[in-house]
Design a protein around this motif. Structure first.
Motif, PDB file in Angstrom:
ATOM      1  N   MET A   1       3.718  -8.448   5.642  1.00 55.08           N
ATOM      2  CA  MET A   1       2.875  -7.720   4.511  1.00 55.08           C
ATOM      3  C   MET A   1       2.379  -6.646   5.230  1.00 55.08           C
ATOM      4  O   MET A   1       2.097  -5.521   4.631  1.00 55.08           O
ATOM      5  N   SER A   2       1.798  -6.805   6.399  1.00 57.58           N
ATOM      6  CA  SER A   2       1.170  -5.416   7.297  1.00 57.58           C
ATOM      7  C   SER A   2       2.381  -4.468   7.519  1.00 57.58           C
ATOM      8  O   SER A   2       2.020  -3.277   6.920  1.00 57.58           O
ATOM      9  N   SER A   3       3.377  -4.673   7.676  1.00 57.98           N
ATOM     10  CA  SER A   3       4.504  -3.868   8.036  1.00 57.98           C
ATOM     11  C   SER A   3       5.000  -3.003   6.871  1.00 57.98           C
ATOM     12  O   SER A   3       5.208  -1.843   6.855  1.00 57.98           O
ATOM     13  N   THR A   4       4.971  -3.752   5.504  1.00 58.35           N
ATOM     14  CA  THR A   4       5.676  -3.035   4.389  1.00 58.35           C
ATOM     15  C   THR A   4       4.517  -2.488   3.393  1.00 58.35           C
ATOM     16  O   THR A   4       4.539  -1.634   2.822  1.00 58.35           O
ATOM     17  N   SER A   5       3.423  -3.168   3.563  1.00 61.92           N
ATOM     18  CA  SER A   5       2.293  -2.660   2.431  1.00 61.92           C
ATOM     19  C   SER A   5       0.957  -2.548   2.833  1.00 61.92           C
ATOM     20  O   SER A   5      -0.027  -2.400   2.003  1.00 61.92           O
ATOM     21  N   SER A   6       0.519  -2.253   4.260  1.00 62.09           N
ATOM     22  CA  SER A   6      -0.540  -1.876   4.710  1.00 62.09           C
ATOM     23  C   SER A   6      -0.548  -0.570   5.304  1.00 62.09           C
ATOM     24  O   SER A   6       0.395  -0.058   5.480  1.00 62.09           O
ATOM     25  N   PHE A   7      -1.893   0.001   5.477  1.00 61.23           N
ATOM     26  CA  PHE A   7      -1.978   1.385   5.652  1.00 61.23           C
ATOM     27  C   PHE A   7      -2.609   1.918   7.158  1.00 61.23           C
ATOM     28  O   PHE A   7      -3.542   0.938   7.586  1.00 61.23           O
ATOM     29  N   THR A   8      -2.233   2.930   7.836  1.00 56.25           N
ATOM     30  CA  THR A   8      -3.058   3.028   8.970  1.00 56.25           C
ATOM     31  C   THR A   8      -4.193   3.919   8.759  1.00 56.25           C
ATOM     32  O   THR A   8      -5.168   4.298   9.549  1.00 56.25           O
ATOM     33  N   GLY A   9      -4.297   4.792   7.639  1.00 61.33           N
ATOM     34  CA  GLY A   9      -5.158   5.748   7.188  1.00 61.33           C
ATOM     35  C   GLY A   9      -4.888   7.177   7.820  1.00 61.33           C
ATOM     36  O   GLY A   9      -5.623   8.177   7.668  1.00 61.33           O
ATOM     37  N   LYS A  10      -3.727   6.936   8.483  1.00 60.65           N
ATOM     38  CA  LYS A  10      -3.304   8.393   9.263  1.00 60.65           C
ATOM     39  C   LYS A  10      -2.547   9.279   7.884  1.00 60.65           C
ATOM     40  O   LYS A  10      -1.292   9.119   7.756  1.00 60.65           O
ATOM     41  N   LEU A  11      -3.301  10.163   7.401  1.00 62.19           N
ATOM     42  CA  LEU A  11      -2.898  10.983   6.409  1.00 62.19           C
ATOM     43  C   LEU A  11      -2.054  12.441   7.308  1.00 62.19           C
ATOM     44  O   LEU A  11      -2.874  13.063   8.177  1.00 62.19           O
ATOM     45  N   ALA A  12      -1.160  13.128   6.689  1.00 59.19           N
ATOM     46  CA  ALA A  12      -0.645  14.360   7.393  1.00 59.19           C
ATOM     47  C   ALA A  12      -0.672  15.391   6.141  1.00 59.19           C
ATOM     48  O   ALA A  12      -0.778  16.663   6.440  1.00 59.19           O
ATOM     49  N   LYS A  13      -0.780  14.914   5.050  1.00 57.76           N
ATOM     50  CA  LYS A  13      -0.862  15.828   3.854  1.00 57.76           C
ATOM     51  C   LYS A  13      -2.044  15.467   2.814  1.00 57.76           C
ATOM     52  O   LYS A  13      -2.459  14.364   2.963  1.00 57.76           O
ATOM     53  N   PRO A  14      -2.679  16.248   2.377  1.00 55.73           N
ATOM     54  CA  PRO A  14      -3.922  16.257   1.570  1.00 55.73           C
ATOM     55  C   PRO A  14      -3.642  14.919   0.392  1.00 55.73           C
ATOM     56  O   PRO A  14      -2.429  14.868  -0.303  1.00 55.73           O
ATOM     57  N   GLN A  15      -4.661  14.292   0.275  1.00 50.52           N
ATOM     58  CA  GLN A  15      -4.525  13.169  -0.999  1.00 50.52           C
ATOM     59  C   GLN A  15      -5.703  13.203  -1.568  1.00 50.52           C
ATOM     60  O   GLN A  15      -6.863  13.247  -1.076  1.00 50.52           O
ATOM     61  N   LEU A  16      -5.557  12.917  -3.270  1.00 51.35           N
ATOM     62  CA  LEU A  16      -6.801  12.821  -3.844  1.00 51.35           C
ATOM     63  C   LEU A  16      -6.552  11.313  -4.502  1.00 51.35           C
ATOM     64  O   LEU A  16      -5.826  11.058  -5.212  1.00 51.35           O
ATOM     65  N   SER A  17      -7.598  10.592  -4.401  1.00 52.37           N
ATOM     66  CA  SER A  17      -7.593   9.202  -4.766  1.00 52.37           C
ATOM     67  C   SER A  17      -8.674   9.191  -6.149  1.00 52.37           C
ATOM     68  O   SER A  17      -9.702   9.383  -5.985  1.00 52.37           O
ATOM     69  N   VAL A  18      -8.226   8.754  -7.019  1.00 46.02           N
ATOM     70  CA  VAL A  18      -9.217   8.536  -8.267  1.00 46.02           C
ATOM     71  C   VAL A  18      -9.156   7.136  -8.993  1.00 46.02           C
ATOM     72  O   VAL A  18      -8.106   6.629  -8.813  1.00 46.02           O
ATOM     73  N   HIS A  19     -10.475   6.818  -9.601  1.00 47.58           N
ATOM     74  CA  HIS A  19     -10.462   5.657  -9.648  1.00 47.58           C
ATOM     75  C   HIS A  19     -11.736   5.569 -10.975  1.00 47.58           C
ATOM     76  O   HIS A  19     -12.512   6.178 -10.871  1.00 47.58           O
ATOM     77  N   THR A  20     -11.291   4.373 -11.923  1.00 42.66           N
ATOM     78  CA  THR A  20     -12.246   4.333 -12.583  1.00 42.66           C
ATOM     79  C   THR A  20     -13.075   3.254 -12.269  1.00 42.66           C
ATOM     80  O   THR A  20     -13.088   2.520 -11.577  1.00 42.66           O
ATOM     81  N   ILE A  21     -14.790   3.213 -12.662  1.00 41.12           N
ATOM     82  CA  ILE A  21     -15.747   2.750 -11.929  1.00 41.12           C
ATOM     83  C   ILE A  21     -15.553   1.291 -12.533  1.00 41.12           C
ATOM     84  O   ILE A  21     -16.412   0.226 -12.016  1.00 41.12           O
ATOM     85  N   GLY A  22     -14.970   0.812 -13.801  1.00 44.37           N
ATOM     86  CA  GLY A  22     -14.970  -0.453 -14.278  1.00 44.37           C
ATOM     87  C   GLY A  22     -13.865  -1.348 -14.111  1.00 44.37           C
ATOM     88  O   GLY A  22     -13.214  -1.675 -15.417  1.00 44.37           O
ATOM     89  N   ASP A  23     -12.951  -1.139 -13.273  1.00 46.51           N
ATOM     90  CA  ASP A  23     -11.851  -1.739 -12.939  1.00 46.51           C
ATOM     91  C   ASP A  23     -12.086  -3.220 -12.517  1.00 46.51           C
ATOM     92  O   ASP A  23     -12.630  -3.492 -11.414  1.00 46.51           O
ATOM     93  N   ALA A  24     -11.310  -4.137 -13.200  1.00 45.03           N
ATOM     94  CA  ALA A  24     -11.482  -5.559 -12.815  1.00 45.03           C
ATOM     95  C   ALA A  24     -10.184  -6.085 -12.047  1.00 45.03           C
ATOM     96  O   ALA A  24     -10.560  -6.835 -11.156  1.00 45.03           O
ATOM     97  N   LEU A  25      -9.204  -5.567 -12.363  1.00 42.39           N
ATOM     98  CA  LEU A  25      -7.812  -5.756 -11.568  1.00 42.39           C
ATOM     99  C   LEU A  25      -7.864  -5.271 -10.184  1.00 42.39           C
ATOM    100  O   LEU A  25      -7.636  -5.977  -9.213  1.00 42.39           O
ATOM    101  N   VAL A  26      -8.118  -4.039 -10.102  1.00 40.91           N
ATOM    102  CA  VAL A  26      -8.208  -3.415  -8.645  1.00 40.91           C
ATOM    103  C   VAL A  26      -9.732  -2.708  -8.539  1.00 40.91           C
ATOM    104  O   VAL A  26      -9.760  -1.493  -9.024  1.00 40.91           O
ATOM    105  N   PRO A  27     -10.530  -3.441  -8.020  1.00 42.47           N
ATOM    106  CA  PRO A  27     -11.933  -2.833  -8.220  1.00 42.47           C
ATOM    107  C   PRO A  27     -11.993  -1.592  -7.369  1.00 42.47           C
ATOM    108  O   PRO A  27     -11.544  -1.482  -6.403  1.00 42.47           O
ATOM    109  N   VAL A  28     -13.052  -0.611  -8.014  1.00 34.66           N
ATOM    110  CA  VAL A  28     -13.245   0.498  -7.288  1.00 34.66           C
ATOM    111  C   VAL A  28     -13.661   0.373  -5.933  1.00 34.66           C
ATOM    112  O   VAL A  28     -13.583   1.414  -5.137  1.00 34.66           O
TER     113      VAL A  28
END
Length: 475
Positions: free
Chosen positions: A351-378
């Protein structure tokens, strides 16, 4: 405009004429034609639409307007289960129509398999991008974007293939990664079983088969339904919800409760807990465990009193326990005394090797979330920010929030605003107008007919942040 192709996949209606299309993978890519959705066709009747199949067996689709502006948007869709697995190249028809109107080329694949398919999804998406380039030429700009589970796929693409994209957008994504996701999913069901069904033999991990998953859903759903009829049960359901950071307003159909209306908030959480049990906790877990080769979750060493203390809804839990005349301290002690669950180290490593992140970005990323999310909480955004900051990539990340309930309930205007904000970053080399006022202004310009709800917001900490260290020992 239709394209013609070689023999299409059996489930696609054959085109009227056919011809062979060669690609970098020679004849492996098979192209076919289907009709555009009505809304998209109305917006861009001169769009070239292509369906195809990758060597992996995944299908893909492409929509390229005649007035293509040079930007291609690589869309990663959310979690899909069951046999129906169509390719998707946009989040919804309304957004698709607006993007085609504005000249964007849209592409995306089905992924070769359904379920927790990130190991298939990432290469299939990259191959789809290669097929697009072979057919239509190189784009001047490539943006990866995705929603929900597709936000995880998009972030994986951003980390592993930065040379193929210019930037990325995650919409309500699982940006905390797979290990953290399954650990956080374990906590609420562990609390439900321990506090509401202590004598039950329901397996929370290592789900043997579909029958075992169905039985677990039936048993714990019945337990929760019964508990909801008493003050004590409602308090304990609220505690379980708090361990997943389920908000008290989490569906667009719900009336937004007052800040201190604990009963209304709990009633809304109850609906979300039911949904969690029916979908993620057992059925999706079983599918992920099959892929991982075992259980990838653990709660050894977890202090549930500490988790509640950091939860976004801890005040509600405290008040409901007082109202029920229950000892919250005693229930937290019971959780901390209960036999713990250990993970299979090999499954954690997968699971770590396929589906987890290092946090090392090389290009810009914008991450957007709804504040009332129960399935994937904000709060998953807190986990992403922590990882990116620790990796030294914080200048490349920006996060934004919309004031609405539900999972991925963004309006088309809000999605286009996110895209235009990222494009400004790519053009100028700096983040411009990531504040809510600017985001709402862009949204209104892009589509004045749908809501614009960006707000200032700072999520509370993700409750299992140390999981991002990806320990391979399974603890």
């Amino acid at each position: 405009m239709r394209t013609d192709a070689a023999t299409p996949p059996a489930r696609v209606r054959p085109p009227r004429t056919r011809r062979r299309t060669h690609t970098a993978c020679a004849a492996a890519f098979l192209l076919a034609v289907t009709a555009l959705p009505a809304s998209a066709a109305a917006a861009a009747s001169d769009t070239t639409h292509v369906d195809g199949r990758l060597p992996s067996g995944a299908t893909y689709m492409m929509d390229v307007p005649a007035h293509w502006n040079g930007t291609v948007l690589l869309f990663s869709h959310g979690y899909v289960s069951g046999p129906d697995n169509p390719a998707q190249d946009a989040a919804d028809d309304a957004t698709k129509a607006l993007l085609l109107r504005d000249g964007y080329a849209l592409i995306g694949s089905s992924y070769a398999t359904t379920g927790w398919a990130v190991a298939d999804a990432v290469p299939d998406q990259i191959d789809t991008l290669s097929a697009f380039t072979e057919r239509f030429g190189a784009a001047s700009r490539t943006v990866a974007w995705g929603r929900s589970y597709g936000g995880l796929v998009t972030t994986a693409i951003a980390e592993r293939h930065p040379d193929r994209i210019d930037g990325s957008i995650s919409l309500c994504g699982l940006v905390h990664g797979g290990v953290a996701n399954w650990n956080n999913t374990l906590d609420p069901v562990f609390a439900i079983k321990t506090l509401l069904a202590p004598d039950s033999d329901v397996p929370l991990v290592n789900i043997a088969d579909q029958t075992a998953a169905d039985d677990a859903v039936s048993t714990l759903t019945s337990v929760v339904d019964s508990a909801q009829t008493t003050a004590e049960g409602r308090a304990r359901i609220a505690l379980a919800a708090a361990l997943h950071n389920i908000p008290g307003w989490n569906q667009p159909t719900q009336t937004r409760p007052a800040a201190a209306d604990w009963d209304a908030q709990q009633a809304n959480q109850y609906e979300a807990v039911q949904g969690l049990l029916r979908t993620v906790a057992f059925n999706r877990r079983r599918e992920a465990e099959v892929r991982a080769g075992g259980n990838m979750s653990w709660n050894t060493g977890v202090d549930y009193a500490r988790l509640l203390g950091e939860s976004s809804v801890r005040k509600e839990v405290t008040e409901l326990y007082k109202k029920a005349g229950l000892s919250l301290r005693a229930d937290l002690a019971a959780l901390n005394r209960a036999p713990r669950i250990s993970a299979d180290p090999a499954a954690v490593a997968w699971m770590s090797s396929t589906s987890s992140f290092t946090g090392k970005l090389a290009k810009p990323q914008l991450s957007v979330h709804t504040i009332g999310d129960a399935l994937v909480p904000v709060q998953t955004e807190s986990a992403l920010k922590r990882a990116v900051t620790a990796a030294g990539s914080a200048p490349l990340l920006r996060q934004a929030y919309t004031d609405n309930a539900g999972h991925c309930t963004f309006s088309p205007a809000e999605k286009l605003s996110a895209l235009h904000t990222l494009e400004d970053r790519l053009t100028t080399g700096r983040w411009v107008g990531t504040d809510p006022e600017s985001l709402n202004s862009r949204a209104t310009k892009a589509d004045p007919t749908t809501p614009t709800r960006y707000v200032p917001y700072r999520p509370t900490p993700y409750l299992r942040p140390y999981d991002l260290a990806h320990p391979a020992d399974g603890r």
